[in-house]
Every structure is written in C-alpha cells, then in structure tokens.
Design a protein around this motif. Sequence first.
Motif, PDB file in Angstrom:
ATOM      1  N   ARG A  33       0.834  -1.202   0.000  1.00 40.35           N
ATOM      2  CA  ARG A  33       0.000   0.000   0.000  1.00 40.35           C
ATOM      3  C   ARG A  33       0.873   1.258   0.000  1.00 40.35           C
ATOM      4  NH1 ARG A  33      -2.018   3.810   3.429  1.00 40.35           N
ATOM      5  NH2 ARG A  33      -4.145   4.562   2.999  1.00 40.35           N
ATOM      6  N   THR A  34       1.872   1.268   0.878  1.00 40.26           N
ATOM      7  CA  THR A  34       2.771   2.417   0.957  1.00 40.26           C
ATOM      8  C   THR A  34       3.472   2.647  -0.378  1.00 40.26           C
ATOM      9  OG1 THR A  34       3.153   1.915   3.300  1.00 40.26           O
ATOM     10  CG2 THR A  34       4.692   3.424   2.235  1.00 40.26           C
ATOM     11  N   SER A  35       3.987   1.583  -0.971  1.00 40.47           N
ATOM     12  CA  SER A  35       4.708   1.705  -2.241  1.00 40.47           C
ATOM     13  C   SER A  35       3.817   2.235  -3.356  1.00 40.47           C
ATOM     14  CB  SER A  35       5.290   0.348  -2.638  1.00 40.47           C
ATOM     15  OG  SER A  35       6.278  -0.065  -1.725  1.00 40.47           O
ATOM     16  N   ASN A  36       2.573   1.777  -3.391  1.00 39.54           N
ATOM     17  CA  ASN A  36       1.658   2.241  -4.420  1.00 39.54           C
ATOM     18  C   ASN A  36       1.392   3.743  -4.295  1.00 39.54           C
ATOM     19  OD1 ASN A  36       1.363  -0.272  -5.632  1.00 39.54           O
ATOM     20  ND2 ASN A  36      -0.400  -0.840  -4.377  1.00 39.54           N
ATOM     21  N   ILE A  37       1.202   4.206  -3.058  1.00 40.42           N
ATOM     22  CA  ILE A  37       0.976   5.639  -2.832  1.00 40.42           C
ATOM     23  C   ILE A  37       2.203   6.432  -3.257  1.00 40.42           C
ATOM     24  CG2 ILE A  37       0.662   7.406  -1.049  1.00 40.42           C
ATOM     25  CD1 ILE A  37      -1.038   5.326   0.482  1.00 40.42           C
ATOM     26  N   GLU A  39       4.641   5.599  -5.341  1.00 43.67           N
ATOM     27  CA  GLU A  39       4.858   5.543  -6.789  1.00 43.67           C
ATOM     28  C   GLU A  39       3.886   6.453  -7.526  1.00 43.67           C
ATOM     29  OE1 GLU A  39       5.823   2.115 -10.056  1.00 43.67           O
ATOM     30  OE2 GLU A  39       4.258   1.685  -8.579  1.00 43.67           O
ATOM     31  N   ASN A  40       2.621   6.453  -7.125  1.00 46.91           N
ATOM     32  CA  ASN A  40       1.622   7.295  -7.794  1.00 46.91           C
ATOM     33  C   ASN A  40       1.938   8.777  -7.636  1.00 46.91           C
ATOM     34  OD1 ASN A  40       0.161   5.078  -8.679  1.00 46.91           O
ATOM     35  ND2 ASN A  40      -1.227   5.075  -6.932  1.00 46.91           N
ATOM     36  N   LEU A  41       2.372   9.181  -6.437  1.00 50.63           N
ATOM     37  CA  LEU A  41       2.701  10.584  -6.217  1.00 50.63           C
ATOM     38  C   LEU A  41       3.931  11.002  -7.013  1.00 50.63           C
ATOM     39  CD1 LEU A  41       2.036  10.884  -2.373  1.00 50.63           C
ATOM     40  CD2 LEU A  41       0.747  11.993  -4.202  1.00 50.63           C
ATOM     41  N   LEU A  42       4.962  10.170  -7.009  1.00 52.67           N
ATOM     42  CA  LEU A  42       6.167  10.498  -7.766  1.00 52.67           C
ATOM     43  C   LEU A  42       5.861  10.625  -9.254  1.00 52.67           C
ATOM     44  CD1 LEU A  42       8.824   8.169  -6.068  1.00 52.67           C
ATOM     45  CD2 LEU A  42       8.414  10.594  -5.630  1.00 52.67           C
ATOM     46  N   THR A  43       5.044   9.739  -9.767  1.00 58.52           N
ATOM     47  CA  THR A  43       4.656   9.796 -11.180  1.00 58.52           C
ATOM     48  C   THR A  43       3.870  11.065 -11.466  1.00 58.52           C
ATOM     49  OG1 THR A  43       4.568   7.372 -11.300  1.00 58.52           O
ATOM     50  CG2 THR A  43       3.402   8.598 -13.013  1.00 58.52           C
ATOM     51  N   GLU A  44       2.990  11.427 -10.563  1.00 56.85           N
ATOM     52  CA  GLU A  44       2.188  12.657 -10.719  1.00 56.85           C
ATOM     53  C   GLU A  44       3.087  13.890 -10.812  1.00 56.85           C
ATOM     54  OE1 GLU A  44      -0.683  15.301  -7.791  1.00 56.85           O
ATOM     55  OE2 GLU A  44      -0.835  13.107  -7.699  1.00 56.85           O
ATOM     56  N   TRP A  45       4.207  13.874 -10.101  1.00 60.34           N
ATOM     57  CA  TRP A  45       5.106  15.027 -10.096  1.00 60.34           C
ATOM     58  C   TRP A  45       6.156  14.963 -11.200  1.00 60.34           C
ATOM     59  CZ3 TRP A  45       5.829  13.708  -4.282  1.00 60.34           C
ATOM     60  CH2 TRP A  45       4.665  14.058  -3.580  1.00 60.34           C
ATOM     61  N   GLY A  46       6.055  13.976 -12.069  1.00 59.75           N
ATOM     62  CA  GLY A  46       6.928  13.913 -13.229  1.00 59.75           C
ATOM     63  C   GLY A  46       8.227  13.167 -13.030  1.00 59.75           C
TER      64      GLY A  46
END
Length: 391
Positions: A33-37, A39-46
């Motif tokens: 769960r932590t990793s998914n959050i 990864e999604n945030l890092l991807t959102e920020w480019g």
Amino acid sequence: MNLKEEVESINNEIIEWRRDFHKHPELPFEEERTSNIVENLLTEWGLETERMARTGVIGLLEGEEEGKTIAIRADMDALPITEKNDVEYKSQEEGKMHACGHDAHTAMALGAAKVLSKYRHLLSGNVKFIFQPAEEGAGGAEPLIEEGVLNNPTVDAIFGMHVAPEVPSGKIGLKPGPIMASADDFKLTIKGHGTHGAQPHEGVDPITIGSNIIMSLQQLISREIKALKSAVLSIGAFKSGDACNIIPDRAEILGTLRTLDPELRCYLKDRIEEVIENVTQAMKADYELEYICQMPVTSSDPEFIEMIKEVNENMNPGSNFMIDEPSMGSEDFGYFLEEVSGAYVLLGIRNLDKGLIHPLHNPKFNIDEDVLSSGVELICENVLKYLNDEK
C-alpha cells in the motif's frame, strides 16, 4: 525561490501523508500500500519511477543540466508492535506499528520530491529518491544495491535521515565518522549427550558447556579488547531442557556482536568461533554455529557532514547538535555508505512539553510533527548545495 515558504505551503500534506502511513503500517517486504501511494505521487510530479527489491520504489528527478547524482533514502517498513498511543491516527493494523519513524521518513522524502520537482531547472544533475523496504532486520538495502539502485545514473553521494527521540525537537544531530555500529547475530547449537540428572558422568552436559562458553565469550571483550575500543557482545537467549532431573542432549545460544571498527569486527568473529570450538572440544561435545554478518558500520563522510552543518546553520541558526558518541545500535544505511560517499543525520523529535519522550521501538513512541517541514527543507537545501557546488 523561497524554499522555506515553498515547504511550509505543503506542510499539511506532509503531515497528512505521515498520519496515513502511520494508520496503515506494513511489515518488511509487505509495504504494498505504501509503495503504491509513493509511486503514484512520484509519477504525478513527473519523476521516472521503478520498482526494486520487491516493494521498493525508486524515483528519478532529472535536472535540466547534466551533473552528478545525489540519492535520498527513506525507509518505509513498520514493526510488529501493538500501538498504545491514543491518537486519531493510531495504527489500524493489529500488532503492527510505525514505532521507528519510517512513516515520517517517507513523508519527508515525498515532500522533498514534490518541492524539488518544481525546480528541476535549478538542478545541475539528478536526484534519486530511494524508498526502501525492510530496514527493520530483513535487510532491504542489500537487495537494492544488488539490483543496481546506485547505477543508471551512477549515484555519487547519498543522504539519509532518521528521527531521533534522544535529540531535542528541531535540532539536527550530526557526527562525522561512525554514528552507528555494525551488527552480527549468531546461533550456536551445542550437541551433548543426554542422561539422567543423577548420573551426569554418563552424559555430556550442554548446559554447563554453554555456561562456560558464555563466560568465555564475555572475557573476549573485557580481556582482549582495548578499553578505548567499542564492542558489545550480548547473549539474548540460552535454551535447553525441560525437566529438573534430565540432562538434555542439546542447548541453543543466541547472541549479537556490535562494533565500530571493521577490523575489530573480523577479529572478534574469528575469536568467537575459536572459543566455541575449543570449549566444546575440551568438554567432549560437538557444535553447529550459524554466524550472520547483518549490517556494517554506518559511517558518515566528514566533508559531507561539514556541508550539512553549514547548510543547517544558515537555515536555522543554533540548531546543529553535535553527537559525541556513536550508537551501538545498527542501521542498514551503512551498506549504501560502503559504496558511495554520504551522511546519515538525526532529526530531533524529543519534546517534553508535548510528552514526546518515548524511545524508538516503544509502543508509545510518537514524533513532533512540527519538525517535519524542517526535515524536508534540510533535504532540499542539501540537494541544491551539493549539485550547485559540483557545478
């Protein structure tokens, strides 16, 4: 840019991330769960993301100009502890708790990634964010290194930070050289010969043999190691038999060795086995020894510490807290520092007024969330200092 204002503008988000992770702790290599959050945030920020070591997440922030690469490491895993805090963000997972502050480490690294992603035009080089699984004993750093986390692009320096309840809130604990000890664990099985308790002469007693071994091992520290050297050899378990009138055929001893000197570590490892071999042979027993070299010494580059000291003094005058003595606890961040230059620093969270006094790995451990923004700012300022100085 005003970095302090930029960090303060996302302070509530940082606290929200930390509290969310705290409510949903995950044990080593279970941080899905932590990793998914993350990864999604890092991807959102480019940022370019990659999974490593099962549940680890790597985020690469590339600057607009070429240069060196600095890594920021944040561990994500929790502990098998039942939380006793009465807070709204108390762990919702029975028997699991963020009692070592890794929820805060992850939140601060995310905060730094978000801020720095807005200023990639100021980066003459790259920032690699390493969200590490399994720091708590399971060894997440080693598989990350084996899978190439320090390559592509090559990491030139690495920065790690840990919240510290022994350091006053808001202070930054700094120590050049060794700051945490190496850790070796061993399991010894003594093979004797069982017999009736009234006839010990007909057996080989693993309990008395084990007692002799334990006393002899303690003399390694008190009689073979110079008093000014740092070494700890502790026996944590001695198990054998289950009846008052039966001499068992086996005994099991569990122990740990901590040192601050790699040469001393090797010397004591060899001597431990020599003592065990000689005592068991003299007393007509056999043995099996499982010796595990867990973690190396965590030792910070003095030049890197000086850079952080200067940066932090400019940020928050008077907040540097020089640590006189290293801890005999251990940290697998030492594996990274064996490969590249860098530093491991402490972020003070001890606040008597708020009752934040409990040590790491305690069921009532909690942190002073007011210092999270300072941690994020310190990460960002050191990244900019390192990359700009190299330019």
